[in-house]
Design a protein around this motif. Structure first.
Motif, PDB file in Angstrom:
ATOM      1  N   LEU A 208       0.829  -1.203   0.000  1.00  0.00           N
ATOM      2  CA  LEU A 208       0.000   0.000   0.000  1.00  0.00           C
ATOM      3  C   LEU A 208       0.866   1.256   0.000  1.00  0.00           C
ATOM      4  CD1 LEU A 208      -2.822  -0.933   2.526  1.00  0.00           C
ATOM      5  CD2 LEU A 208      -3.050  -0.574   0.070  1.00  0.00           C
ATOM      6  N   SER A 209       1.927   1.202   0.771  1.00  0.00           N
ATOM      7  CA  SER A 209       2.807   2.368   0.826  1.00  0.00           C
ATOM      8  C   SER A 209       3.392   2.648  -0.550  1.00  0.00           C
ATOM      9  CB  SER A 209       3.926   2.106   1.843  1.00  0.00           C
ATOM     10  OG  SER A 209       4.919   3.096   1.722  1.00  0.00           O
ATOM     11  N   ASP A 210       3.813   1.596  -1.254  1.00  0.00           N
ATOM     12  CA  ASP A 210       4.388   1.786  -2.592  1.00  0.00           C
ATOM     13  C   ASP A 210       3.335   2.234  -3.590  1.00  0.00           C
ATOM     14  OD1 ASP A 210       6.760  -1.007  -2.357  1.00  0.00           O
ATOM     15  OD2 ASP A 210       6.881   1.098  -1.725  1.00  0.00           O
ATOM     16  N   GLU A 211       2.207   1.530  -3.606  1.00  0.00           N
ATOM     17  CA  GLU A 211       1.189   1.812  -4.632  1.00  0.00           C
ATOM     18  C   GLU A 211       0.543   3.179  -4.461  1.00  0.00           C
ATOM     19  OE1 GLU A 211      -1.677  -1.273  -4.466  1.00  0.00           O
ATOM     20  OE2 GLU A 211      -0.384  -2.776  -5.406  1.00  0.00           O
ATOM     21  N   GLN A 212       0.237   3.528  -3.224  1.00  0.00           N
ATOM     22  CA  GLN A 212      -0.511   4.766  -3.015  1.00  0.00           C
ATOM     23  C   GLN A 212       0.359   5.895  -2.493  1.00  0.00           C
ATOM     24  OE1 GLN A 212      -4.212   4.192  -0.966  1.00  0.00           O
ATOM     25  NE2 GLN A 212      -4.540   2.167  -1.865  1.00  0.00           N
ATOM     26  N   ASN A 213       1.668   5.683  -2.501  1.00  0.00           N
ATOM     27  CA  ASN A 213       2.603   6.716  -2.041  1.00  0.00           C
ATOM     28  C   ASN A 213       2.245   7.256  -0.660  1.00  0.00           C
ATOM     29  OD1 ASN A 213       5.008   8.091  -2.723  1.00  0.00           O
ATOM     30  ND2 ASN A 213       3.856   9.985  -2.984  1.00  0.00           N
ATOM     31  N   ILE A 214       1.949   6.347   0.242  1.00  0.00           N
ATOM     32  CA  ILE A 214       1.647   6.739   1.621  1.00  0.00           C
ATOM     33  C   ILE A 214       2.913   6.574   2.444  1.00  0.00           C
ATOM     34  CG2 ILE A 214       0.192   6.298   3.628  1.00  0.00           C
ATOM     35  CD1 ILE A 214      -1.752   4.866   1.821  1.00  0.00           C
ATOM     36  N   ALA A 215       3.272   7.632   3.161  1.00  0.00           N
ATOM     37  CA  ALA A 215       4.399   7.498   4.084  1.00  0.00           C
ATOM     38  C   ALA A 215       3.927   6.732   5.312  1.00  0.00           C
ATOM     39  CB  ALA A 215       4.897   8.882   4.486  1.00  0.00           C
ATOM     40  N   VAL A 216       4.826   5.948   5.898  1.00  0.00           N
ATOM     41  CA  VAL A 216       4.454   5.198   7.091  1.00  0.00           C
ATOM     42  C   VAL A 216       5.510   5.406   8.160  1.00  0.00           C
ATOM     43  CG1 VAL A 216       3.932   2.934   8.070  1.00  0.00           C
ATOM     44  CG2 VAL A 216       3.330   3.424   5.696  1.00  0.00           C
ATOM     45  N   LEU A 217       5.071   5.747   9.354  1.00  0.00           N
ATOM     46  CA  LEU A 217       5.977   5.765  10.498  1.00  0.00           C
ATOM     47  C   LEU A 217       5.717   4.475  11.270  1.00  0.00           C
ATOM     48  CD1 LEU A 217       8.077   7.178  12.268  1.00  0.00           C
ATOM     49  CD2 LEU A 217       6.200   8.174  13.563  1.00  0.00           C
ATOM     50  N   MET A 218       6.673   3.575  11.235  1.00  0.00           N
ATOM     51  CA  MET A 218       6.501   2.280  11.878  1.00  0.00           C
ATOM     52  C   MET A 218       7.200   2.317  13.238  1.00  0.00           C
ATOM     53  SD  MET A 218       5.627  -0.979  11.979  1.00  0.00           S
ATOM     54  CE  MET A 218       5.154  -1.500  10.343  1.00  0.00           C
ATOM     55  N   ILE A 219       6.411   2.261  14.276  1.00  0.00           N
ATOM     56  CA  ILE A 219       6.979   2.254  15.620  1.00  0.00           C
ATOM     57  C   ILE A 219       7.074   0.813  16.077  1.00  0.00           C
ATOM     58  CG2 ILE A 219       6.677   3.019  17.989  1.00  0.00           C
ATOM     59  CD1 ILE A 219       4.890   5.236  16.840  1.00  0.00           C
ATOM     60  N   THR A 220       8.240   0.384  16.474  1.00  0.00           N
ATOM     61  CA  THR A 220       8.383  -1.005  16.854  1.00  0.00           C
ATOM     62  C   THR A 220       9.580  -1.205  17.774  1.00  0.00           C
ATOM     63  OG1 THR A 220       8.650  -3.255  15.988  1.00  0.00           O
ATOM     64  CG2 THR A 220       9.801  -1.521  14.823  1.00  0.00           C
ATOM     65  N   HIS A 221       9.582  -2.330  18.457  1.00  0.00           N
ATOM     66  CA  HIS A 221      10.752  -2.692  19.244  1.00  0.00           C
ATOM     67  C   HIS A 221      11.452  -3.880  18.578  1.00  0.00           C
ATOM     68  CE1 HIS A 221       7.599  -5.446  20.513  1.00  0.00           C
ATOM     69  NE2 HIS A 221       8.584  -6.292  20.710  1.00  0.00           N
ATOM     70  N   ASP A 222      10.845  -4.368  17.491  1.00  0.00           N
ATOM     71  CA  ASP A 222      11.331  -5.571  16.819  1.00  0.00           C
ATOM     72  C   ASP A 222      12.284  -5.211  15.680  1.00  0.00           C
ATOM     73  OD1 ASP A 222      11.574  -7.862  15.171  1.00  0.00           O
ATOM     74  OD2 ASP A 222       9.619  -8.606  15.816  1.00  0.00           O
ATOM     75  N   MET A 223      13.547  -5.557  15.844  1.00  0.00           N
ATOM     76  CA  MET A 223      14.544  -5.191  14.830  1.00  0.00           C
ATOM     77  C   MET A 223      14.281  -5.901  13.498  1.00  0.00           C
ATOM     78  SD  MET A 223      16.349  -3.044  16.371  1.00  0.00           S
ATOM     79  CE  MET A 223      18.053  -2.725  16.008  1.00  0.00           C
ATOM     80  N   GLY A 224      13.702  -7.077  13.581  1.00  0.00           N
ATOM     81  CA  GLY A 224      13.387  -7.805  12.351  1.00  0.00           C
ATOM     82  C   GLY A 224      12.353  -7.048  11.531  1.00  0.00           C
ATOM     83  N   VAL A 225      11.322  -6.573  12.196  1.00  0.00           N
ATOM     84  CA  VAL A 225      10.285  -5.799  11.504  1.00  0.00           C
ATOM     85  C   VAL A 225      10.904  -4.547  10.893  1.00  0.00           C
ATOM     86  CG1 VAL A 225       8.227  -4.396  11.863  1.00  0.00           C
ATOM     87  CG2 VAL A 225       8.385  -6.659  12.891  1.00  0.00           C
ATOM     88  N   ALA A 226      11.764  -3.891  11.652  1.00  0.00           N
ATOM     89  CA  ALA A 226      12.406  -2.683  11.125  1.00  0.00           C
ATOM     90  C   ALA A 226      13.237  -3.008   9.898  1.00  0.00           C
ATOM     91  CB  ALA A 226      13.272  -2.047  12.211  1.00  0.00           C
ATOM     92  N   ALA A 227      13.973  -4.095   9.950  1.00  0.00           N
ATOM     93  CA  ALA A 227      14.835  -4.465   8.826  1.00  0.00           C
ATOM     94  C   ALA A 227      14.016  -4.749   7.582  1.00  0.00           C
ATOM     95  CB  ALA A 227      15.667  -5.695   9.194  1.00  0.00           C
ATOM     96  N   ARG A 228      12.850  -5.323   7.782  1.00  0.00           N
ATOM     97  CA  ARG A 228      12.034  -5.688   6.628  1.00  0.00           C
ATOM     98  C   ARG A 228      11.287  -4.498   6.070  1.00  0.00           C
ATOM     99  NH1 ARG A 228       7.049  -9.878   6.224  1.00  0.00           N
ATOM    100  NH2 ARG A 228       6.436  -9.250   4.137  1.00  0.00           N
TER     101      ARG A 228
END
Lengths: 333, 273, 330
Positions: A202-222
């Motif tokens: 969705l972020s790519d297709e609709q050019n939506i910026a996303v602020l992903m808040i997380t403590h999971d480094m794996g999620v951040a890496a992906r």
């Protein structure tokens, strides 16, 4: 190209009965349109407070912003906006997806009703057109049987499905920015995989910026293209994701990486960070946030370091940024 | 201990509570007057510095009679709740912890009692067994049992599911020990709330029953019996029933608020040791 | 040959569930068999509804079985509550997930640690303080914490106290049920590192339950992957991670994001479609067939048997040979 979101020297303090709590101190960050930015931190780091400040979600009575704080969102100065104007931002320009989908959906109302109420709060739209948009949004998040889904209640769906409904709700008004606060922490691994995949698409297709808040480094890496690391209310490092993981410049970032288990590595380190986070009740410390637990701390660290630029987008708040032996060993499969 | 009163309301209510205990045990310390004294020179006198609540139809100081009445009030309120607790707490613990048919039977009994209208039931019993303090305590105690039972049972069920009870079971601790050492201390809070509430109800019901002559009988003094007598003089000496009624109401309110404060004070998450 | 410490044989556990007006049966654990050797760490992996916590409880006799047996050193698990069962609590212990509710809020740490010592007669009144101080030291906490209440301790500290409490009886096996899921990454690392030290010191066996694959890989010697109450794959940790053979295991490993952006960018995530089936109404035959890319008719007709592929590596899948040979269907 001007940034979508620009935060400068943000300080957020909560007035409590006992003493002021400095939840966020001198935080600066930027989000470009369509960019996927991460905000990594453990509990108590202040990451959720920072994100909520963008939409002024915390009660203005008990929240104090430090002088010199600035939040520019889509060209508007959020901190000086009256409540009525903020209403136009929330759900429209900026949407939020929270951690626990059980708590974000009202169990007494059908999915369709809840989605429609969000849409109609921001757009003049007929009921029939609204239903069409809602079904489209549900399809966009890969939920099967979207036409029937609008008549179902939240308890009929699984956790992963509910979270996708919330993402659909977030994209209904075509926002420019979605703030996702630990959106997958309460989900199973397979559901998390699905949700992250959908959010990236969705972020790519609709050019939506996303602020992903997380403590999971794996999620951040992906998920993330750029990452900010928070500790003790301060942003301690900012970098593009590959640089952060391969050449971290702040001791906390390196320690976090060393403590994170990697399912693809045969040998796990589990190198612990000694000590615990202190309570930030009371006077804001003038020292570096990490000084009590940092293996490289020196006398100079009694003064909070400024952000040291290390490259185009890379900066770290450390007096010795760039000089410390923090390189991660290359992983063995 | 960290639960000493600190806030103004806590200090105030604690003082009131202390005064009540003194009034019950050593009423003579709080008033120089004899509650049964007859003074024909000052019948139904209006409130004054000498008689803050005025005097009654026999010349006795009303405030003194109110103070001496505390003893019976406390006896009835406390007695009924303690009696109910002695029965209801063990039953609630067992029903909540064991579940199954034990729970089913006990809950059935409790719900049946709960369905009696309190005052009507009290009237019936008193009418058949005769009015006395003992009857009152017995009736009220009986009626309070299911209310305490339900609270204890519910709380027990909640605590039974917590990690530390599961850990105790996993360690091999036996059920009676778990009930007494783990569960009971943790239901103290809600009990501290409900006990004064029931005491307040007891005070008010006693007032009602005595008011219709089915409660405390003379020469014993209770606020309800005072209300019964004073109502006859509400035109000529309105302060007389008003004073007694106000004290009764305030006492009930103080009990309820005091209970809330006590429960908060005992709450372990407040401790900052 | 050393004696097997704990053995579960075809255990099944059922719960009654009332849904609307129907009375349903949930097969939380549906035919599980495994063994744990002394000093070994056996990992139970699965998502929610897999039955891993229930299985862990059953392994040490805290959960009633519908059928099957659990044996400790050859002896069948005694009836819960019996004297022999209470004796066994000295050998079999457990640490739970939530450190915030696992300690009685009204008891000091000293009281919490005294309970097992007193109950099993492990230290006289004079010795107790010393024993408590040693236990606290063993888990990396200062002896001065004994006088404090749980509310004054952080999550990590509380979890250490719970571990100390389990160690107090010197057990042979401890079930660790998601013991770090409620903790931060840095605290988690501390606890796991402590656990590894304790293992080296005391040779205690562990049944380590977790949904975090990275964590399990670093901790467990052998693992069992569970789906809806059944094992889909068991074997040595290294072998399973290097060459997973069951479609569910493969899907799990593909789904977990890896903390390495280069590798993540190179991977192709193909999220598993579908949802976890209702445990009260599981699919016929193989439970995983509704989401499996390899499913065929036989998967609906009969449940696959647990087949041993090579030394200790077992898989329950009709198509395991194809998968092994790398035949993939899109």
């Amino acid at each position: 190209m001007s940034s979508l979101l620009h935060v400068e020297n943000l300080g957020v303090t909560f007035e409590t009965a006992e003493a002021p709590v400095h939840a966020v101190v001198e935080a600066s960050m930027t989000i470009e349109p369509g960019q996927r930015v991460g905000l990594i931190g453990e509990s108590g780091s202040g990451k959720s407070v920072l994100a909520r400040a963008f939409m002024q979600l915390d009660s203005r009575r008990v929240t104090r912003f430090a002088s010199g704080s600035r939040i520019d969102l889509d060209g508007r100065d959020v901190l000086s906006l009256p409540e009525s104007d903020l209403h136009h931002l929330r759900g429209d320009v900026v949407s939020m997806v929270f951690q626990n989908p059980m708590h974000s959906l009202n169990p007494s109302f059908k999915i369709g009703t809840q989605l429609r109420s969000v849409l109609q709060a921001h757009r003049k739209i007929s009921r029939r057109d609204a239903t069409g948009r809602i079904v489209d949004a549900l399809k966009a998040v890969d939920l099967p049987g979207a036409e029937q889904l609008v008549h179902r209640y939240p308890h009929e769906l699984s956790g992963g499905q509910r979270q996708r409904v919330l993402i659909a709700m977030a994209i209904l008004c075509e926002p420019k920015l979605i703030i996702a606060d630990e959106p997958t922490s309460a989900l199973d691994v397979t559901a998390q995989d699905t949700v992250l995949e959908i959010m990236i698409r969705l972020s790519d297709e609709q050019n939506i910026a996303v602020l992903m808040i997380t403590h999971d480094m794996g999620v951040a890496a992906r998920f993330c293209e750029v990452v900010n690391v928070m500790y003790g209310g301060r942003i301690v490092e900012t970098a593009d994701v590959r640089t952060l993981f391969s050449r971290p410049a702040h001791p906390y970032t390196a320690a976090l990486l060393a403590a994170t288990p990697d399912p693809a590595r045969a040998e796990q380190e589990f190198r612990a960070i000694p000590g615990t986070q202190q309570s930030r009740l009371g006077v804001s410390s003038l020292a570096c946030a990490f000084v009590e637990r940092c293996p490289f701390a020196q006398d100079v660290c009694r003064n909070a370091p400024d952000m040291v630029p290390l490259g185009e987008t890379h900066k770290a708040a450390c007096h010795f940024a760039g000089e410390l032996p923090l390189d991660r060993a290359t992983p063995s499969p | 201990m960290s639960f000493l009163p600190r806030s103004p309301s806590a200090i105030f209510l604690s003082t009131v509570g202390l005064l009540a205990v003194v009034a019950a045990v050593f009423p003579q310390w709080l008033t120089p007057y004899d509650p049964t004294g007859i003074d024909v020179t000052a019948l139904l006198a209006a409130p004054s510095w000498r008689h803050p609540f005025g005097t009654d139809e026999l010349g006795a100081d009303v405030l003194a009679r109110v103070i001496y009445g505390v003893r019976l009030e406390l006896a009835i309120a406390l007695g009924s709740v303690v009696l109910a607790g002695v029965v209801a707490i063990p039953c609630g613990l067992l029903a909540g912890y064991l579940g199954g048919w034990v729970d089913w039977v006990l809950t059935l009994v409790a719900d049946s009692i709960l369905s009696f209208p309190i005052v009507l039931f009290a009237v019936l019993i008193v009418a058949s067994l005769g009015a006395s303090v003992a009857t009152l305590i017995g009736v009220l105690g009986f009626v309070f049992v299911p209310r305490i039972f339900r609270l204890v049972r519910g709380q027990t069920q909640v605590i039974r599911a917590t990690g530390f009870v599961r850990a105790a079971r996993a360690m091999g601790v036996r059920t009676p020990t778990i009930l007494v050492r783990h569960i009971l201390p943790n239901i103290l809070g809600p009990l501290l709330v409900i006990v004064p509430q029931l005491m307040a109800i007891a005070v008010l019901i006693e007032a009602g029953l005595s008011f219709v002559g089915l409660g405390v009988q003379p020469p014993q003094i209770s606020w309800g019996s005072l209300l019964l007598v004073s109502k006859n003089y509400y035109i000529a000496a309105a302060w007389y029933p008003l004073a007694v009624g106000t004290v009764t109401t305030l006492a009930a309110a103080a009990l309820v608020f005091g209970g809330d404060l006590a429960a908060a004070a005992v709450n372990p998450s407040r401790r900052r040791v | 040959m050393s004696e097997v410490l704990l053995e579960a044989e075809d255990i099944r556990i059922r719960f009654a569930k009332r849904s609307g007006r129907k009375n349903q049966v949930v097969r939380a654990v549906d035919g599980l068999s495994f063994a744990v050797d002394p000093g070994e760490t056996f990992g139970l992996v699965g998502e929610s509804g897999s039955g891993k916590s229930t299985a862990g409880n059953a392994a040490i006799g805290l959960q009633e079985l519908f059928s099957g047996t659990v044996r400790y050193r050859g002896e069948p698990m005694p009836v819960p509550g019996s004297a022999r069962w209470r004796d066994l609590r000295r050998q079999l212990q457990v640490v739970f997930q939530d450190p915030f509710s696992s300690l009685n809020p009204r008891w000091t740490i000293r009281q919490a640690l005294s309970e097992p010592l007193k109950l099993h007669g492990l230290a006289s009144a004079e010795e107790r303080d010393g024993a408590i101080a040693r236990l606290l030291e063993q888990v990396g906490l200062g002896a001065e914490l004994a006088a404090r209440y749980p509310a004054a301790l952080s999550g990590g500290q509380r979890q250490r106290v719970c571990i100390a409490r389990a160690l107090a009886v010197q057990p042979e096996l401890i079930v660790c049920d998601e013991i770090t899921s409620a903790l931060d990454v840095s605290t988690q690392a501390q606890i796991i590192s402590l656990l590894q030290d304790l293992k080296a010191q005391t040779q205690v066996a562990l049944i380590f339950i977790s949904h975090d694959l990275g964590l399990v890989r670093g901790v467990a010697d052998r693992i069992g992957v569970m789906y809806l109450g059944r094992f889909v794959e068991t074997g040595e940790t290294g072998k399973i991670f290097a060459r997973p053979l069951h479609p569910y295991t493969i899907a799990l490993l593909h789904a977990v994001p890896v903390p390495d952006p280069e590798r993540e960018a190179a991977r192709k995530h193909q999220p598993l479609h579908g949802e976890i089936p209702d445990p009260a109404d599981p699919p016929s035959g193989c439970y995983f067939r509704t989401r499996c890319p390899y499913a065929t008719d036989i998967c609906a007709a009969e449940a696959p048997a647990f087949e041993e592929m090579e030394d200790g590596h077992r898989v329950a899948c009709h198509h395991v040979r194809e998968i092994e040979q790398g035949v993939r269907r899109s």
